[in-house]
Motif scaffolding. Structure first.
Motif, PDB file in Angstrom:
ATOM      1  N   LEU A   1      54.546  24.986  38.833  1.00  0.00           N
ATOM      2  CA  LEU A   1      54.424  24.523  37.444  1.00  0.00           C
ATOM      3  C   LEU A   1      55.057  23.145  37.272  1.00  0.00           C
ATOM      4  O   LEU A   1      54.487  22.268  36.616  1.00  0.00           O
ATOM      5  N   LEU A   2      56.213  22.935  37.868  1.00  0.00           N
ATOM      6  CA  LEU A   2      56.876  21.627  37.760  1.00  0.00           C
ATOM      7  C   LEU A   2      56.074  20.550  38.478  1.00  0.00           C
ATOM      8  O   LEU A   2      55.943  19.428  37.969  1.00  0.00           O
ATOM      9  N   ASP A   3      55.528  20.872  39.650  1.00  0.00           N
ATOM     10  CA  ASP A   3      54.700  19.900  40.372  1.00  0.00           C
ATOM     11  C   ASP A   3      53.495  19.488  39.533  1.00  0.00           C
ATOM     12  O   ASP A   3      53.205  18.302  39.368  1.00  0.00           O
ATOM     13  N   VAL A   4      52.796  20.482  39.019  1.00  0.00           N
ATOM     14  CA  VAL A   4      51.587  20.203  38.235  1.00  0.00           C
ATOM     15  C   VAL A   4      51.947  19.479  36.946  1.00  0.00           C
ATOM     16  O   VAL A   4      51.297  18.501  36.576  1.00  0.00           O
ATOM     17  N   ALA A   5      52.979  19.945  36.249  1.00  0.00           N
ATOM     18  CA  ALA A   5      53.368  19.305  34.990  1.00  0.00           C
ATOM     19  C   ALA A   5      53.774  17.851  35.221  1.00  0.00           C
ATOM     20  O   ALA A   5      53.417  16.967  34.430  1.00  0.00           O
TER      21      ALA A   5
ATOM     22  N   GLU B   1      48.666  25.140  28.048  1.00  0.00           N
ATOM     23  CA  GLU B   1      47.648  26.028  28.620  1.00  0.00           C
ATOM     24  C   GLU B   1      46.936  25.349  29.790  1.00  0.00           C
ATOM     25  O   GLU B   1      46.619  25.990  30.796  1.00  0.00           O
ATOM     26  N   GLU B   2      46.652  24.050  29.654  1.00  0.00           N
ATOM     27  CA  GLU B   2      45.998  23.315  30.742  1.00  0.00           C
ATOM     28  C   GLU B   2      46.901  23.226  31.968  1.00  0.00           C
ATOM     29  O   GLU B   2      46.430  23.294  33.099  1.00  0.00           O
TER      30      GLU B   2
ATOM     31  N   ALA C   1      59.966  31.855  42.028  1.00  0.00           N
ATOM     32  CA  ALA C   1      60.444  30.513  42.385  1.00  0.00           C
ATOM     33  C   ALA C   1      59.273  29.614  42.767  1.00  0.00           C
ATOM     34  O   ALA C   1      59.235  28.436  42.385  1.00  0.00           O
ATOM     35  N   ARG C   2      58.305  30.168  43.508  1.00  0.00           N
ATOM     36  CA  ARG C   2      57.102  29.388  43.862  1.00  0.00           C
ATOM     37  C   ARG C   2      56.314  29.008  42.613  1.00  0.00           C
ATOM     38  O   ARG C   2      55.844  27.870  42.489  1.00  0.00           O
TER      39      ARG C   2
ATOM     40  N   ALA D   1      48.000  24.997  37.413  1.00  0.00           N
ATOM     41  CA  ALA D   1      48.967  25.534  38.368  1.00  0.00           C
ATOM     42  C   ALA D   1      48.533  26.887  38.924  1.00  0.00           C
ATOM     43  O   ALA D   1      49.179  27.422  39.832  1.00  0.00           O
ATOM     44  N   GLY D   2      47.467  27.434  38.361  1.00  0.00           N
ATOM     45  CA  GLY D   2      46.973  28.713  38.848  1.00  0.00           C
ATOM     46  C   GLY D   2      47.790  29.901  38.378  1.00  0.00           C
ATOM     47  O   GLY D   2      47.847  30.929  39.059  1.00  0.00           O
TER      48      GLY D   2
END
Length: 190
Positions: free
Chosen positions: A20-24, A38-39, A14-15, A44-45
């Motif tokens: 991923l959603l935050d970064v995207a 990929e970026e 979930a984290r 997102a680490g």
């Protein structure tokens, strides 16, 4: 458990999904939807495999970002409506929707190019925001702050048009404010 039921994500999964959603959201909004997945995974680490476990295609990621953004707008709109008097809430929510719509048109075009119907995917969230705006419009009209002849369909059209206009202006805050001033003046009774 039937195959149709979704199992809850483990805490780490979930984290990862939230990250991923935050970064995207940040990357797509600031750099456009052409950024490779990929970026996004790297930023997102997480590994690209983790990204694809949550979002099997780039379009699924774009759709999830849009749904999340609309859900956030709906929550913020509800909060403003609860905290402010009707006229102020109406204009604050109008501005919020426009300011939070950055990149929405590019997202929609990218999904359409991949044969994903964004309107269907976003229907539930969009309907929630429209219902909120119906209440905001009614309250602002009853307070005498918005033209009484304005209906919800016209308001939705104004939101869409203003969003496109603001997107065309880029980052010029003075020009953006002038657009809000003109639109808000037009919404007020004569």
């Amino acid at each position: 458990m039937s195959g149709a039921e979704e199992r809850p994500l483990r805490a780490d999964a979930a984290r990862n999904r939230a990250r991923l959603l935050d970064v995207a959201t940040e990357v797509f909004t600031t750099r456009g939807v052409g950024v490779p997945t990929e970026e996004i995974a790297r930023a997102a680490g997480v590994g690209v495999g983790t990204l694809f476990r949550h979002f099997p295609t780039k379009e699924a990621l774009l759709e999830a970002v849009m749904v999340r953004r609309l859900e956030a707008i709906a929550a913020q709109t509800a909060q403003l409506a609860a905290e402010m008097e009707p006229a102020k809430a109406f204009f604050a929510c109008f501005r919020l929707v426009i300011e939070q719509s950055a990149g929405k048109n590019e997202f929609t075009r990218a999904l359409a190019a991949a044969d994903v119907d964004a309107h269907t995917a976003l229907r539930e969230s969009s309907e929630a925001i429209q219902a909120q705006f119906a209440g905001l419009l009614d309250g602002a009209q009853q307070a005498g702050a918005v033209r009484p002849e304005l209906g919800l369909p016209e308001l939705i059209a104004l939101l869409a048009g203003t969003s496109t206009t603001i997107e065309q202006l880029g980052a010029d805050p003075a020009a953006r404010q002038r657009i809000f001033d003109v639109v808000f003046d037009g919404l007020r009774p004569r």
